[in-house]
Design a protein around this motif. Structure first.
Motif, mmCIF file in Angstrom:
data_model
loop_
_atom_site.group_PDB
_atom_site.id
_atom_site.type_symbol
_atom_site.label_atom_id
_atom_site.label_comp_id
_atom_site.label_asym_id
_atom_site.label_seq_id
_atom_site.Cartn_x
_atom_site.Cartn_y
_atom_site.Cartn_z
ATOM 1 N N LYS A 142 0.702 -1.129 0.047
ATOM 2 C CA LYS A 142 0.047 -0.060 0.071
ATOM 3 C C LYS A 142 0.938 1.158 -0.171
ATOM 4 O O LYS A 142 0.390 2.422 0.126
ATOM 5 N N GLU A 143 2.070 1.188 0.054
ATOM 6 C CA GLU A 143 3.076 2.218 0.095
ATOM 7 C C GLU A 143 2.747 3.194 -0.930
ATOM 8 O O GLU A 143 2.862 4.481 -0.632
ATOM 9 N N ARG A 144 2.590 2.828 -2.163
ATOM 10 C CA ARG A 144 2.480 3.984 -3.209
ATOM 11 C C ARG A 144 1.238 4.721 -3.227
ATOM 12 O O ARG A 144 1.070 5.930 -3.514
ATOM 13 N N SER A 145 0.234 4.078 -2.817
ATOM 14 C CA SER A 145 -1.028 4.870 -2.655
ATOM 15 C C SER A 145 -1.173 5.679 -1.531
ATOM 16 O O SER A 145 -2.140 6.722 -1.580
ATOM 17 N N GLU A 146 -0.409 5.468 -0.580
ATOM 18 C CA GLU A 146 -0.710 6.251 0.724
ATOM 19 C C GLU A 146 0.475 6.843 1.149
ATOM 20 O O GLU A 146 1.027 7.507 1.993
ATOM 21 N N CYS A 147 1.579 6.941 0.127
ATOM 22 C CA CYS A 147 2.842 7.521 0.463
ATOM 23 C C CYS A 147 2.873 9.156 0.601
ATOM 24 O O CYS A 147 3.770 9.611 1.051
ATOM 25 N N GLY A 148 1.771 9.679 -0.236
ATOM 26 C CA GLY A 148 1.720 10.980 0.025
ATOM 27 C C GLY A 148 1.207 11.724 1.191
ATOM 28 O O GLY A 148 0.910 12.737 1.518
ATOM 29 N N LYS A 149 0.504 10.695 2.183
ATOM 30 C CA LYS A 149 -0.018 11.086 3.455
ATOM 31 C C LYS A 149 0.905 11.938 4.267
ATOM 32 O O LYS A 149 2.079 11.111 4.727
ATOM 33 N N GLU A 150 0.886 12.715 4.878
ATOM 34 C CA GLU A 150 1.664 13.389 5.704
ATOM 35 C C GLU A 150 1.473 13.091 7.343
ATOM 36 O O GLU A 150 0.552 12.621 7.345
ATOM 37 N N SER A 151 2.945 12.722 7.830
ATOM 38 C CA SER A 151 2.497 12.129 9.190
ATOM 39 C C SER A 151 2.421 13.352 10.175
ATOM 40 O O SER A 151 2.851 14.325 10.059
ATOM 41 N N SER A 152 1.588 12.735 10.966
ATOM 42 C CA SER A 152 0.955 13.885 12.316
ATOM 43 C C SER A 152 2.392 13.852 13.426
ATOM 44 O O SER A 152 2.112 14.884 14.194
ATOM 45 N N TYR A 153 3.096 13.011 13.381
ATOM 46 C CA TYR A 153 4.113 13.035 14.452
ATOM 47 C C TYR A 153 5.408 13.923 13.658
ATOM 48 O O TYR A 153 5.639 13.846 12.459
ATOM 49 N N LEU A 154 6.044 14.577 14.576
ATOM 50 C CA LEU A 154 6.917 15.353 14.228
ATOM 51 C C LEU A 154 8.192 14.792 14.262
ATOM 52 O O LEU A 154 8.938 14.054 14.990
ATOM 53 N N LEU A 155 8.639 14.329 12.898
ATOM 54 C CA LEU A 155 9.969 13.554 12.827
ATOM 55 C C LEU A 155 11.252 14.206 12.900
ATOM 56 O O LEU A 155 11.155 15.346 12.548
ATOM 57 N N SER A 156 12.164 13.851 13.536
ATOM 58 C CA SER A 156 13.496 14.486 13.487
ATOM 59 C C SER A 156 14.139 14.621 12.093
ATOM 60 O O SER A 156 14.368 13.805 11.378
ATOM 61 N N ALA A 157 14.490 15.774 11.636
ATOM 62 C CA ALA A 157 14.872 16.342 10.547
ATOM 63 C C ALA A 157 16.499 16.205 10.413
ATOM 64 O O ALA A 157 17.139 16.372 9.280
ATOM 65 N N GLU A 158 17.076 16.318 11.500
ATOM 66 C CA GLU A 158 18.511 16.037 11.612
ATOM 67 C C GLU A 158 19.075 14.852 12.253
ATOM 68 O O GLU A 158 18.356 14.463 13.352
ATOM 69 N N ALA A 159 20.275 14.551 12.327
ATOM 70 C CA ALA A 159 20.805 13.515 13.041
ATOM 71 C C ALA A 159 21.027 14.024 14.496
ATOM 72 O O ALA A 159 21.125 15.433 14.574
ATOM 73 N N LEU A 160 20.764 13.319 15.646
ATOM 74 C CA LEU A 160 20.736 13.510 16.890
ATOM 75 C C LEU A 160 21.897 14.073 17.361
ATOM 76 O O LEU A 160 22.008 14.909 18.281
ATOM 77 N N ARG A 161 23.225 13.748 16.843
ATOM 78 C CA ARG A 161 24.320 14.253 17.222
ATOM 79 C C ARG A 161 24.564 15.762 16.911
ATOM 80 O O ARG A 161 25.261 16.440 17.689
ATOM 81 N N HIS A 206 4.085 6.838 6.798
ATOM 82 C CA HIS A 206 2.803 6.148 6.764
ATOM 83 C C HIS A 206 2.908 5.197 7.805
ATOM 84 O O HIS A 206 2.229 4.769 8.381
ATOM 85 N N LEU A 207 4.235 4.610 7.872
ATOM 86 C CA LEU A 207 4.317 3.205 8.877
ATOM 87 C C LEU A 207 4.430 3.730 10.213
ATOM 88 O O LEU A 207 3.754 3.191 11.340
ATOM 89 N N VAL A 208 4.726 5.022 10.575
ATOM 90 C CA VAL A 208 4.822 5.533 11.899
ATOM 91 C C VAL A 208 3.380 5.984 12.338
ATOM 92 O O VAL A 208 2.887 5.735 13.280
ATOM 93 N N GLU A 209 2.398 6.298 11.252
ATOM 94 C CA GLU A 209 0.955 6.622 11.463
ATOM 95 C C GLU A 209 0.431 5.368 11.913
ATOM 96 O O GLU A 209 -0.589 5.273 12.813
ATOM 97 N N ALA A 210 0.646 4.445 11.153
ATOM 98 C CA ALA A 210 -0.023 2.931 11.424
ATOM 99 C C ALA A 210 0.324 2.393 12.707
ATOM 100 O O ALA A 210 -0.444 1.609 13.035
#
Length: 997
Positions: free
Chosen positions: A288-307, A387-391
């Motif tokens: 289902k990844e192609r059909s749902e890949c455009g969905k934005e995650s409501s979780y704030l993902l880390s945009a940079e490496a933690l270091r 999408h995986l994070v949301e699910a």
């Protein structure tokens, strides 16, 4: 001298290949005086090299070649600036054409050659397998039987190794299932220097005199590996798409894979990819990844490496380390300019040295993505991680509970994981992966690895790096049985014996070192080295794969070899290695030193020498870096067979340990019965593609429940090993036995059920055997819609009015009424003493089937006539008992016991009556009453007591029975039963097939 020249001259004249073609198209190599035998080039004079691009025997043929060159090659040459480039291009084009021609010839030989079709016909006729048993290839060779070689043909199919020989009137057939192979090796014997030895549980077979023994052994090795993993390790193993359907496997699949891995330049001058891709990864939950890949995650993902968030504070005062980092960055920039920066970058010796020095902090995450090829997954699956994070977030399961428990144990000494930011990112990555791949879910040590990945890569990048490690680079490591880790531990033991013989000689049992080093492989040294040193190891791992861990492990053992040889026990050896690893430092790291929470001995009282990680890695490459990926994979094949078979032996021993106390079957016979049970399961897996293997074999289940068989498989086994054979009625009895044992009604039966049933048949007392027979003729074993149960007996063997007092030849009379009454009283007393569930009474229809089974069992018995007479007498008695009970119910009496109302009266005309499904009035004076069949009943106690009145019946059920002859016959005929679709017992004595077990 003269004779030699004469022979050479004759060869040149008579051999058309030795004569120079009269017409040739030549390419002159300008200014070159060096001859190199590439393509079909020839040296024509001492000063220049010419290339024979095409040859022809006639002018017409050479003109055709020239026309092809004009159309396909000459118009391209105008784009080149100098002759050297033209020569290089033409040489490459010619070599490509030759390679294409060679490849097409190989394909033509393998895909549809006449010889292969002929071999296939012989294979099918000689071994009579179903069509699904596809032949891969075949070889002419010798099979050694003791000291005598038997010349014949070796056939390699998807599930079996087969050998056929017919010599001096003697025929030899061998069938060795790949799944029973415990060892494959190239060895030698007294007579042959190079043989292939195939070891199974009971025998060793040597094969020799192959035309190409290396190719034969390689294909055998790969076939055994794939089949064992497909059938024994299907908990986590998923085949490469080209091998998903075993019937589509060809010899070229194995030849291509092997040729690729054994090419000297493989992985050295190609697009940067990790060499460990020989073990294909698992792609899970991507439909289902192609059909749902455009969905934005409501979780704030880390945009940079933690270091980048937590390392700035510790950088002050580390100018020396920073300058070293700048030097490394400059070296990498120079390399990028020369060899490319992204996936087009070439593997060179220079890049290997740069990796061994330690990748700069600023480039580490990006280069990890390139080396592992995780960058390809990242770019080809946009939005998939979100999408995986949301699910997955917010769902509770066993994996998430384990993840929550380990979150705060992951690098707790690092500031990045002392705040909710780092913990939340770690939780999302681990939970998303558990949702993506539920077969792996979450395993300990994944948290430590993911923590380090998050330090150097963005959250989504860290997720795809984790996918690369778990599914490609460390296959089969992160699951319940950690098969991959055990395989690599066995490989590591072999490398120790090969590279460090003195240490291996001193430490006789290398399993100690293997168990100590298990954490090295599972966590890539992250749990037992200081973090700033361990990340350099991870650099090498992402570049060279598991090879880097092997060679580093050997370097560590070599550095401590003297101390290990002097160690007194396992505990001291563990202390030596742990102390050494704690003091592996990285003086060039720009990071502040971070203590290792997972270390064993962090508070040493004795000062230990410090080892620089760069020097340790350098030594590992210099001293132990000569093993290629192909060599390690070859070693994995060998050891994976041993590890999987070891697991199978453990399963077998645990099942037998559970079953043996409950049965009287000899342990050795029970072991052979288990082998038959397992083989029956596997035979269905070989050729029945309609039912998935995982439904019947689940390595994660308790030992006794891992192998289960269905009704058809149970029927096959019943024919082979049951003593209760009833001719055509045997299959019906087998199906009823299966339904009786299938208590949870999942259409599958475990080994313990089969063993318990056979134990009653072979070793039970008479009352236990009769009780089993009784249960087989009442529900749930006997069903209402069973076809066989509706057919009445047509032989006049049952009479409702035989006399109950019969005169014997010596004048004595036997009063069955008295005997029966006494036996019922005795049984009643035993019943009072034993508290067990009372069996339901048997109806008339069920009783008919019970009698039919008895008559079928007596067929071809030496005492057949006496048994028929005895059962007729007993049947008459039981019929009258049932009818008395029927009359009692009709008259309103609640008693269904055997009473004095039963009288031994009978008329001559009634003695010839045929007993059918519809009961007839037993006496001409009896008052007819409207009753149903359900009113006619007889109890187990009545049947047992009646049977005990006849000595011939008692002798039949109490005679000793031997299971071993049945097992021996079954081993020879189990394949016949499947391939021929018929009972093999009638053919058992004539079978010539010797199945290797």
């Amino acid at each position: 001298m003269v004779s030699g020249r004469l022979v050479g001259a004759l060869d040149a004249v008579l051999d058309s290949n030795a004569r120079v073609a009269p017409f040739r198209i030549l390419l002159q190599v300008p200014g070159s005086q060096v001859y190199s035998a590439i393509a079909c080039g020839e040296l024509l004079n001492e000063s220049e090299v010419y290339w024979a691009v095409a040859t022809g025997a006639t002018a017409e043929e050479i003109n055709q070649h020239w026309e092809w060159l004009e159309q396909n090659l000459l118009h391209t040459l105008s784009v080149f600036d100098n002759k050297e480039d033209i020569v290089s291009f033409v040489k490459g084009k010619v070599k490509a054409l030759i390679a294409e021609e060679t490849s097409s010839k190989l394909a033509e030989q393998e895909e549809d050659p006449e010889k292969f079709r002929e071999a296939l016909v012989k294979f099918e006729s000689r071994f009579n397998f179903p069509e699904a048993e596809k032949l891969i290839t075949y070889y002419s060779c010798c099979c050694w039987k003791g000291k005598v070689p038997r010349q014949g043909w070796l056939y390699l199919s998807i599930n079996h190794l087969c050998f056929y020989s017919f010599f001096l009137g003697k025929e030899l057939k061998l069938i060795i299932p790949w799944v029973e192979v415990q060892k494959l090796e190239r060895t030698s014997n007294v007579f042959m220097t190079d043989t292939v030895r195939v070891t199974t549980p009971n025998k060793e077979r040597d094969f020799s005199t192959f035309l190409n023994i290396a190719e034969a052994f390689r294909i055998m090795e790969q076939l055994a590996d794939v089949t064992l993993r497909r059938l024994l390790d299907n908990e986590i193993f998923e085949l490469d798409p080209g091998l998903q359907d075993p019937t589509q496997i060809t010899k070229s699949c194995y030849r291509f894979d092997s040729a690729l891995q054994n090419t000297p330049d493989f992985g050295s001058t190609c697009v940067l990819r990790d060499g460990e891709s020989a073990c294909p990864g698992t792609e899970v939950s991507q439909s289902k990844e192609r059909s749902e890949c455009g969905k934005e995650s409501s979780y704030l993902l880390s945009a940079e490496a933690l270091r980048s968030d937590f390392h700035q504070a510790g950088m002050a005062g580390l100018d020396f380390g920073k300058s070293r980092e700048q030097i490394k960055e400059s070296l990498w920039d120079d390399h990028f300019v020369e060899y490319g920066r992204t996936v087009c970058m070439f593997r060179t010796e220079k890049i290997r040295k740069l990796v061994a020095m330690g990748i700069p902090e600023s480039l580490r995450g990006k280069l990890w993505l390139l080396f592992s090829d995780a960058v390809t997954d990242l770019d080809s699956h946009p939005g998939y991680y979100g999408h995986l994070v949301e699910a997955s977030m917010g769902k509770c399961c066993m994996a998430t509970e384990e993840i929550e428990r380990d979150l705060h144990r992951s690098l707790p000494e690092h500031p990045a994981f002392q705040s909710e930011t780092g913990i939340a990112a770690l939780r999302r990555v681990l939970t998303a992966y558990a949702h993506r791949n539920p077969k792996i879910g979450y395993c300990q040590s994944m948290n430590i690895l993911t923590s380090v990945l998050l330090l150097y890569a963005k959250e989504e990048e860290a997720f795809w790096l984790l996918v690369a490690v778990c599914e490609r680079m460390l296959p089969d490591y992160f699951n319940q049985r950690v098969i991959g880790a055990q395989v690599d531990q066995s490989v590591f033991e072999e490398l120790i014996k090969e590279q460090l013989p003195e240490l291996a000689e001193h430490m006789k049992d290398l399993t100690t070192l293997a168990s100590i080093s298990l954490s090295w492989f599972l966590t890539l040294f992250l749990s037992i080295m200081p973090l700033e040193s361990a990340v350099n190891v991870v650099d090498c791992f992402f570049y060279d794969g598991i090879k880097a861990i092997f060679q580093l492990g050997l370097a560590i053992l070599e550095a401590n070899a003297v101390d290990l040889c002097n160690s007194k026990d396992d505990g001291q050896a563990l202390m030596i290695l742990s102390r050494f690893l704690e003091h592996v430092k990285n003086e060039e790291s720009p990071l502040p030193p971070i203590g290792n929470h997972h270390a064993f001995f962090s508070d040493d009282q004795e000062a230990s020498p410090v080892t620089e990680i760069a020097n340790l890695i350098h030594d590992s490459y210099e001293k132990f870096g000569d093993h290629s990926v192909a060599q390690i994979e070859h070693m994995r094949y060998k050891h994976r067979i041993r590890v999987l078979q070891s697991h199978e032996d453990t399963t077998k021993q645990n099942v037998l340990r559970v079953v043996i106390p409950d049965v009287s079957i000899l342990p050795e016979d029970l072991e052979e019965l288990y082998d038959l049970f397992k083989r029956e399961h596997l035979i269905r897996c070989y050729w029945d593609t309609t039912s998935p293997v995982v439904e019947r074999h689940d390595p994660s289940r308790p030992y006794a429940e891992q192998y289960r068989i269905d009704a058809q498989q149970f029927t096959n086994l019943y024919r082979l090993v049951s003593p209760w054979t009833c001719g055509e009625h045997t299959d019906v009895l087998a199906q009823r036995t299966f339904r009786l044992l299938d208590e949870n009604m999942d259409q599958l039966v475990e080994f313990k059920g089969l063993a318990s049933c056979l134990d009653v048949m072979y070793n039970g007392e008479m009352n236990e055997k009769i009780k089993l027979l009784y249960k087989l003729h009442i529900p749930p074993a006997l069903t209402e819609n069973e076809r066989d149960s509706q057919s009445p007996l047509k032989n006049p063997l049952l009479s409702t009015s035989r006399p109950l007092v019969i005169g014997k030849s010596n004048g004595d009379a036997v009063d069955y009424q008295k005997q029966l009454k006494q036996m019922l009283k005795d049984l009643a007393k035993e019943k009072d003493n034993k508290v067990e569930k009372e069996l339901p009474k048997m109806s008339q229809r069920e009783f008919i089937q019970f009698c039919k089974t008895l008559y079928s069992m007596f067929h071809e018995d030496p005492e057949e006539n006496d048994l028929y007479q005895a059962i007729a007498t007993v049947t008459t008695l039981l019929l009258q008992i049932g009818e008395v009970g029927q009359r009692s119910i009709s008259l309103g009496s609640g008693s269904d016991e055997f009473t004095e109302d039963l009288q031994p009266e009978a008329s001559a005309s009634d003695q010839d009556a045929v007993f059918t499904d519809t009961v007839k009035a037993p006496h001409k004076d009896s008052q007819p009453s409207p009753v149903t069949e359900g009113d006619w009943t007889v109890s187990f106690e009545h049947i047992l007591a009646s049977l005990l009145t006849e000595q011939s019946l008692v002798n039949f059920f109490e005679k000793p029975l031997e299971l071993k002859p049945k097992l021996e016959n079954a081993k020879l005929n189990q394949y016949h039963l499947k391939t021929n679709g018929m009972s093999c017992q009638s053919r058992g004595e004539h079978a010539k097939l010797n199945t290797q077990s």
